[in-house]
Motif scaffolding. Structure first.
Motif, short mmCIF file in Angstrom:
data_model
loop_
_atom_site.label_atom_id
_atom_site.label_comp_id
_atom_site.label_asym_id
_atom_site.label_seq_id
_atom_site.Cartn_x
_atom_site.Cartn_y
_atom_site.Cartn_z
N ALA A 179 1.96 -0.13 3.64
CA ALA A 179 0.38 0.03 3.40
C ALA A 179 0.10 0.98 1.87
CB ALA A 179 -0.20 0.30 4.69
N GLN A 180 0.24 2.00 1.37
CA GLN A 180 0.96 2.43 0.40
C GLN A 180 0.88 1.62 -0.70
OE1 GLN A 180 2.64 5.62 1.98
NE2 GLN A 180 0.37 7.25 1.78
N ARG A 181 2.29 0.63 -0.95
CA ARG A 181 2.77 0.45 -1.71
C ARG A 181 1.87 -1.49 -2.26
NH1 ARG A 181 8.25 1.19 0.64
NH2 ARG A 181 9.03 2.84 -0.80
N ALA A 182 1.36 -1.54 -0.98
CA ALA A 182 -0.10 -2.91 -1.08
C ALA A 182 -1.61 -2.41 -1.64
CB ALA A 182 0.01 -3.19 0.06
N ILE A 183 -1.76 -1.18 -1.71
CA ILE A 183 -2.95 -0.92 -2.72
C ILE A 183 -2.61 -0.36 -3.69
CG2 ILE A 183 -4.19 -0.79 -0.12
CD1 ILE A 183 -4.11 2.01 -0.38
N GLY A 184 -1.73 -0.34 -4.06
CA GLY A 184 -1.07 0.48 -5.09
C GLY A 184 -0.29 1.44 -5.47
N LYS A 185 -0.80 2.64 -4.16
CA LYS A 185 -0.18 4.33 -4.25
C LYS A 185 1.68 4.23 -4.63
CE LYS A 185 -3.90 6.19 -1.55
NZ LYS A 185 -4.30 6.52 -0.20
N ASP A 186 1.68 5.32 -5.74
CA ASP A 186 3.37 5.52 -6.17
C ASP A 186 3.55 6.43 -4.58
OD1 ASP A 186 5.64 6.02 -6.76
OD2 ASP A 186 4.96 7.66 -8.75
N TYR A 228 -3.20 -7.47 10.52
CA TYR A 228 -4.79 -8.86 9.87
C TYR A 228 -4.33 -8.89 8.14
CZ TYR A 228 -9.54 -9.92 10.08
OH TYR A 228 -10.39 -10.56 9.23
N ALA A 229 -4.27 -7.25 7.69
CA ALA A 229 -4.39 -6.77 6.38
C ALA A 229 -3.13 -7.93 5.98
CB ALA A 229 -4.72 -5.42 6.11
N TYR A 230 -2.05 -7.30 6.31
CA TYR A 230 -0.66 -8.09 5.64
C TYR A 230 -1.16 -9.45 5.47
CZ TYR A 230 3.80 -10.15 5.14
OH TYR A 230 5.14 -10.59 4.49
N ASN A 231 -2.08 -10.68 6.86
CA ASN A 231 -2.13 -11.53 6.65
C ASN A 231 -2.88 -12.42 5.55
OD1 ASN A 231 0.71 -12.92 8.23
ND2 ASN A 231 -0.84 -11.81 9.84
N SER A 232 -3.92 -11.55 5.19
CA SER A 232 -4.99 -12.22 4.63
C SER A 232 -5.29 -12.36 3.24
CB SER A 232 -6.26 -10.57 4.53
OG SER A 232 -6.45 -9.73 5.74
N GLN A 272 -6.82 -8.02 1.12
CA GLN A 272 -6.05 -6.89 1.77
C GLN A 272 -6.38 -5.77 1.90
OE1 GLN A 272 -2.08 -8.53 -0.16
NE2 GLN A 272 -2.19 -9.32 1.99
N LYS A 273 -6.62 -4.91 0.36
CA LYS A 273 -7.18 -3.57 0.45
C LYS A 273 -7.40 -2.95 1.26
CE LYS A 273 -7.75 0.27 -3.06
NZ LYS A 273 -8.21 0.28 -4.52
N GLU A 274 -8.18 -3.10 1.33
CA GLU A 274 -9.66 -2.89 2.23
C GLU A 274 -9.36 -2.93 3.95
OE1 GLU A 274 -14.16 -4.41 4.60
OE2 GLU A 274 -13.89 -5.52 2.77
N ARG A 275 -8.44 -3.72 4.06
CA ARG A 275 -8.04 -4.54 5.59
C ARG A 275 -6.51 -3.29 5.86
NH1 ARG A 275 -9.49 -10.51 6.28
NH2 ARG A 275 -11.26 -9.87 6.48
N TYR A 276 -6.37 -3.13 4.81
CA TYR A 276 -4.62 -2.14 4.72
C TYR A 276 -5.41 -0.48 5.15
CZ TYR A 276 -1.06 -5.07 3.52
OH TYR A 276 0.18 -5.59 3.72
N MET A 277 -6.33 -0.07 4.40
CA MET A 277 -7.27 1.05 4.39
C MET A 277 -7.89 0.92 5.99
SD MET A 277 -7.41 2.51 1.36
CE MET A 277 -8.08 3.95 1.90
#
Length: 290
Positions: A259-266, A216-220, A225-230
Motif C-alpha cells: 500500500a505504501q508503494r502504491a501511494i508513492g512512499k519510498d 477494495y483499494a487494489y481493485n479500484s 486507489q490512494k484514498e482507499r489505500y489510506m
C-alpha cells in the motif's frame, strides 16, 4: 409343548397389558381426584412420563384453585420435560410462573423454562429469534435468583447462545468477503465492532476489515486507489496497535508495504525487504486457503 407354552405366555402377557391399559384408561376418565393424583405420581416415579403428563393434565382442571393446584401444574410441566416434549413443557412452566409467582416450585419452574427455551434454539445459520427469547429469560432468572443453585448453569448456557450470535454475525459479514464485495464486507465487519465490541471473533473481524479495505483499494480505478489505500492503512494501524502479536501481522505487514508503494512512499527495495515480502505472500496464500 413349547409352542403351547409360548402361546400361553403371549395370551397372559396380552391379558395383563389389556388390564393395565384398561386401568390407565379408567383412571384417565375417572373423577376420583385422590386415585388419579396418586397414580399420576406413581407413573412419574416409575419413569412413565407421558402417562403421568396425561394424568396431570386431566387433574389440572379438577384441582384448580385447591392446595394441590401448583403441584399438579408443576409436575405436568416436569412430566412433559422428562418425556422430552420441551415445547409443551415450556408452555407449562411459563403458565405456572404466571399463575404461581410465589410457589415453592417457582424458582425451579423458571429454571426449567429457561432450559426448555435453550433446548429449542437453532444452530447459527437459522433463525435466532428463539435464541433472543432464551437469553431474555436467562437474564431475568440470573437477575432475580443470583445465588440460585442453577444460576451458574444458566450463565454457561447464556454464554453458549451469545457465542452463537457472535458466530452468526461474523459469518454473515464474511459472506460479503467471500463474494468479493469488499466494500460491503468492510462495512459489515465494522458494524459488528460498533455494536458488539466484545465479539469473540474480534481478532478475525479486525483482520477482515483490513483485508477488505486493502482489496477494495487494489481493485479500484487508479484515481480512487490512494484514498482507499489510506483507509487500509488506518485499518492496519488499528489492528497492529491492538494485536501486535497476532499471527495475521506478517500478512498485513506485507499488505502495508504494498500500500505504501502504491501511494508513492519510498519503503526501500533491499533484497531483505523483497525476501520478507515473498515470505509474507506465501503465508497470505496459505491463510486464504483456510
Amino acid at each position: 409343548m413349547r409352542i403351547v407354552k409360548t402361546l400361553l405366555f403371549v395370551l397372559v402377557a396380552s391379558a395383563a397389558f389389556q388390564a393395565c391399559s384398561s386401568k390407565y384408561d379408567n383412571l384417565l376418565m375417572s373423577n376420583d381426584v385422590d386415585a388419579k393424583y396418586t397414580a399420576a405420581f406413581d407413573y412419574f416415579n416409575k419413569g412413565k412420563f407421558r402417562k403421568a403428563a396425561n394424568l396431570f393434565e386431566s387433574l389440572s382442571v379438577m384441582t384448580s384453585g385447591t392446595e394441590r393446584d401448583d403441584s399438579v401444574q408443576f409436575y405436568w410441566g416436569l412430566s412433559n420435560y422428562k418425556a422430552k416434549d420441551y415445547y409443551t413443557a415450556e408452555a407449562n412452566f411459563s403458565k405456572f410462573v404466571s399463575n404461581f409467582p410465589r410457589s415453592v416450585f417457582t424458582e425451579e419452574a423458571r429454571y426449567m423454562r429457561v432450559d426448555c427455551l435453550y433446548r429449542s434454539t437453532l444452530r447459527y445459520e437459522l433463525d435466532q429469534v428463539p435464541t433472543y427469547t432464551a437469553l431474555s429469560a436467562m437474564e431475568e432468572f440470573v437477575r432475580d435468583y443470583p445465588s440460585s443453585e442453577w444460576a451458574g448453569d444458566v450463565r454457561v448456557k447464556a454464554k453458549v447462545l451469545n457465542d452463537r450470535l457472535d458466530k452468526k454475525a461474523f459469518e454473515n459479514a464474511r459472506l460479503y468477503y467471500k463474494m468479493e464485495d469488499y466494500k460491503a464486507s468492510r462495512v459489515a465487519f465494522k458494524n459488528i465492532i460498533k455494536t458488539d465490541a466484545e465479539n469473540i471473533y474480534r481478532e478475525d473481524i479486525l483482520y477482515y476489515i483490513a483485508m477488505s479495505s486493502y482489496k477494495y483499494a487494489y481493485n479500484s480505478v487508479p484515481e480512487k486507489q490512494k484514498e482507499r489505500y489510506m483507509d487500509f492503512m488506518d485499518d492496519y494501524l488499528n489492528f497492529i496497535g491492538e494485536l501486535p502479536d497476532s499471527p495475521y501481522c506478517k500478512e498485513l505487514n506485507a499488505m502495508y508495504l504494498r500500500a505504501q508503494r502504491a501511494i508513492g512512499k519510498d519503503v526501500g527495495d533491499s533484497d531483505t525487504d523483497k525476501m520478507r515480502e515473498r515470505d509474507f505472500e506465501k503465508e497470505r496464500k496459505a491463510l486464504l486457503k483456510n
